[in-house]
Structures are given as C-alpha cells and as structure tokens.
Scaffold this active site. Structure first.
Site, PDB file in Angstrom:
ATOM      1  N   ASP A   9      -0.518  -0.898  -2.174  1.00 54.85           N
ATOM      2  CA  ASP A   9      -1.312  -1.281  -2.932  1.00 54.85           C
ATOM      3  C   ASP A   9      -1.003  -2.079  -3.950  1.00 54.85           C
ATOM      4  OD1 ASP A   9      -3.905  -1.808  -4.221  1.00 54.85           O
ATOM      5  OD2 ASP A   9      -4.668   0.261  -4.666  1.00 54.85           O
ATOM      6  N   ASP A 105      -5.253  -7.006  -0.899  1.00 58.36           N
ATOM      7  CA  ASP A 105      -4.019  -6.448  -1.795  1.00 58.36           C
ATOM      8  C   ASP A 105      -3.596  -5.091  -1.189  1.00 58.36           C
ATOM      9  OD1 ASP A 105      -6.495  -5.292  -2.424  1.00 58.36           O
ATOM     10  OD2 ASP A 105      -6.258  -5.130  -4.501  1.00 58.36           O
ATOM     11  N   GLU A 106      -4.270  -4.829  -0.159  1.00 55.33           N
ATOM     12  CA  GLU A 106      -3.729  -3.532   0.372  1.00 55.33           C
ATOM     13  C   GLU A 106      -3.406  -3.692   1.997  1.00 55.33           C
ATOM     14  OE1 GLU A 106      -6.284  -0.248  -0.640  1.00 55.33           O
ATOM     15  OE2 GLU A 106      -7.267  -1.564  -2.151  1.00 55.33           O
TER      16      GLU A 106
END
Length: 433
Positions: A9, A105-106
C-alpha cells in the site's frame, strides 16, 4: 507449500507523488484536492503532517484549512499518479508475475515461487506442530526488500503486509503506516489477529460492523469463534466469506498481472458547484453520472448489471444510499431511469443536493439471456448505439457527441467523469475511507 502473499500500500500516494514532482513541498502540510471553484474541493489525499492536524480524506477544503491553517492545497495530476503506479508495478514484476491491483496505489503479490530471487537468509524455516513454516524474520526480510526498493528507486514509501493469504496480508499493510512491514504468519496470526477490531477485516464495512457489534462480536477473534450457522443465518453467503477471512482460511489466488480485473461494482460520483434544488436538474445530472458508469461497465466486459445504487449527499453533509434490483442492463438510459426513480421515491421536496453517486453491481459476466420480449424490443439496438458512441468519443473526444438531456447542462457537456476520476474496485460494502 506455504504461500507468501504481500499486500503493498503506497503511503499517501497522491501527496507523495506531488512531493516527488515538487521537492519544495517536502516537510510542509499538504493536501491534494479537487477544484474549490467548482465545489469539487474535497481532500483526495494528504501527507502525514496534515494527518497530524486531523485532516481526513473527504474533508472539504475549508474543513482542511480550519484544521490546519498552513496547509497547502494542490490540484490532482492523475496522469502522473498513473505513471508512478506503473513504475511501482514494474519493480514488483522483477519478483513475480502474480500481481493483482487493488486500485492505483495497492497490490497483492504472490512471492511463493520467487524466494530464489531474494538474497540468502540463514533462518528461513522453523519446525512447529510437525510442519515446516517460514520464520517471521524471513517474511519480514522479504517485505523489507520490496519496500526499500520502491523507496530507493522512486522516493515513495510503502506499507507491506506479509502473510499466507490475501485477507491477512491486506490487514497487515494497515498495521504499520507509513513505511513499515507487518508479518501475519502461520505462527503468530491468532495472537496478532484475534484482538483486532472486527471492522479491520477485509470487506467489513459500516453496516456489517454494526451488525457484528450488535451481536457482541467486536473483535476478529470473537467472529472466528462464532458458530457458522449463526453467521450464515444473519449474513447468508457473505457470512461464509467473513468466517473464512477471520479464521485464516482465505484461499483466494493472487491473479496474474495480465488477468482482467473482476469488479464487484462500478460507479462514479460528483460534487456540484452549487446546491441542486430542482428535480429536472437532478434527472439531467444523473444522466451525466450514468453515462460514465455505463461506459465503464461496457469497457470492463463484466456483462450486464442487475442492481442500481444511488448515493446522495445534502448541503448539510448528511447522506443516504438506496438500491434496487433491475433487469440486466449495460444501458445508460436504463441506469439513469432507475437512479432517478430511486431519487424521486426517497427524497422529499424541497431538497438541497451537494453530491450524488450512481453505482451498478450484480454482473452476469455475459451469462444472462434476454427474454423474448426484451430481445424483440429495442434493447439490442440501443446497446449497439451506445457502444458506437463509446468508439466515437474515444476517437474524437467526449464532448463531440452528447445526449439532448445533457446538452441542457452546458457546464457538464465536457465533464468526462469516466476518464477524469480514478476509482478503486468497490468492496462488498463501502467503508467510506
């Protein structure tokens, strides 16, 4: 063989990229926000300095400035965020091709087959209960290598959760933020997981949390120890998923980086520059939202949807959501019609609407068949028309072809919500984060 699954993350991703682009912002409280002039001025991301002042994602600009008078407000640069997202995934791809995105973003990474790519480690295994397991130290070593490589090469920090399944890896990435590695292993998971709040578990949103806490199940350990029949009676099929995740029995595979993403829902929302008080404008703006949702649905190739969801936020910042089952569809016209019907049935006049969102779910993956009445009508013709419009817009621009009803909203004519909003795949329930 015991799995090694990492959930990575990127910390404060939008704000971190802005600092990479503008080093003079480093160390200063910062928030990435939508346009204040257009009333879309909410916080999309914030840095750690802003967090310490209580600034939260979803705050309005004025709320953020009240909490942190020195905060710097910068506009989003989505092209740059996509560019850095691809760079990060390129680093992950050095170690594995099992990379499943969970938004920009993960990611989940399965490194089970990749241990040979990491430097030698002395205490790699331990015997416990007659079985051989990876040591917590080795799992942390792998997570730290991934995390430090991203930081060294791109200047972005990552929080990593390392575990033996996706649910626990996702939970672990939230335990040490920013820039930390958490290990939830076969050896320690009950000690780490059981005391945690039940809402920390993947897919436990607000409604599920309230139901579980109402049953006295306020921790993951209590949920895991509950009789299956009780949970299944309250939550149905979803209850089986909750129990698997709470007990460490999640066996979901990390998808290959080239696999198409499976969506639980597809939606979009918008905040308006002034309060909407007229029913006719509500209908037009729901068409704008439904246009982007229908286009995304067709592009995702998930088949047709059978549920339409409507979310509304009022000028006093209270909100509500409602949904209904519909016949399977990919049509903007039908999605908008159902959303408008939900609005009329749920919102008494007078009203002052600040934001709205439309979402569809219940995808059939191309399995459902139209009834004789539907197939003999105009559905197929309308679908062909909307797909043709998609192609024209790709080639010539969004605003070159518009519905008459949207043309009555001149400011929305160029508002290409489909391509200007980056979204995460939706959970079973929205945690509102």
């Amino acid at each position: 063989m015991e799995r090694i699954v990492i959930h990575s993350d990127l910390n404060n991703f939008y704000a971190s990229v802005e600092r990479r682009l503008h080093p003079e912002l480093i160390g200063k409280p910062l928030a990435v926000c939508g346009s204040k002039e257009e009333r879309r001025g909410i916080v999309l991301a914030k840095c750690e300095e802003a967090k310490r002042h209580g600034v939260k994602t979803g705050d309005t600009v004025w709320q953020a400035q009240k909490k942190c008078p020195d905060i710097l407000i910068v506009p989003p640069h989505f092209d740059e965020y996509m560019k850095y997202s691809r760079k990060v995934k390129a680093i992950y791809a050095r170690y594995t091709d099992l990379i499943e995105s969970y938004g920009i973003d993960e990611c989940w990474l399965d490194l089970t087959r990749s241990t040979r790519l990491f430097p030698p480690f002395e205490n790699k295994y331990v015997e416990a209960g007659g079985e051989r397991h990876f040591t917590d130290e080795y799992l942390r070593f792998i997570g730290d290598i991934i995390r430090n490589t991203v930081k060294t090469e791109l200047g972005l920090t990552v929080s990593c959760g390392v575990s033996f399944n996706k649910a626990f890896a996702k939970l672990g990435s939230d335990l040490k933020k920013p820039d930390g590695t958490s290990v939830i292993s076969k050896l320690n998971y009950k000690t780490v997981i059981n005391p945690l709040p039940v809402e920390d578990l993947l897919f436990v949103g607000k409604a599920t949390k309230e139901k579980l806490r109402g049953m006295g199940l306020n921790t993951i350990g209590k949920l895991a120890a509950t009789d299956d029949k009780i949970i299944q009676r309250i939550f149905g099929k979803f209850g089986e998923t909750l129990l698997r995740y709470a007990r460490g029995e999640d066996e979901d595979e990390v998808k290959h980086m080239d696999d198409k993403r499976e969506y639980k829902s597809i939606g979009n929302s918008c905040t308006y520059r002034e309060d909407i008080t007229e029913l006719s404008r509500i209908e037009r703006l729901l068409y704008v939202l439904s246009e982007s949702v229908a286009a995304r649905l067709r592009e995702a190739e998930q088949g047709m949807a059978d549920t339409v969801h409507l979310w509304v936020r009022f000028s006093d910042l209270t909100d509500f959501s409602v949904q209904k089952k519909v016949r399977h569809t990919v049509l903007c016209s039908e999605i908008a019609k159902h959303a408008f019907a939900l609005f009329k049935a749920s919102v008494p006049q007078p009203f002052k609407v600040r934001s709205m969102g439309v979402t569809v779910s219940g995808f059939d993956n191309g399995i459902s068949q139209l009834t004789v009445d539907e197939s003999s009508g105009n559905y197929k013709k309308l679908e062909a028309v909307e797909r043709c419009v998609d192609e024209i817009r790709k080639k010539h621009g969004y605003d070159k072809l518009q519905r008459g009803i949207i043309a009555e909203e001149p400011e929305e004519m160029k508002n290409d919500l489909k391509n200007s909003h980056l979204i995460k795949p939706a959970n079973f329930e929205d945690k509102g984060e």
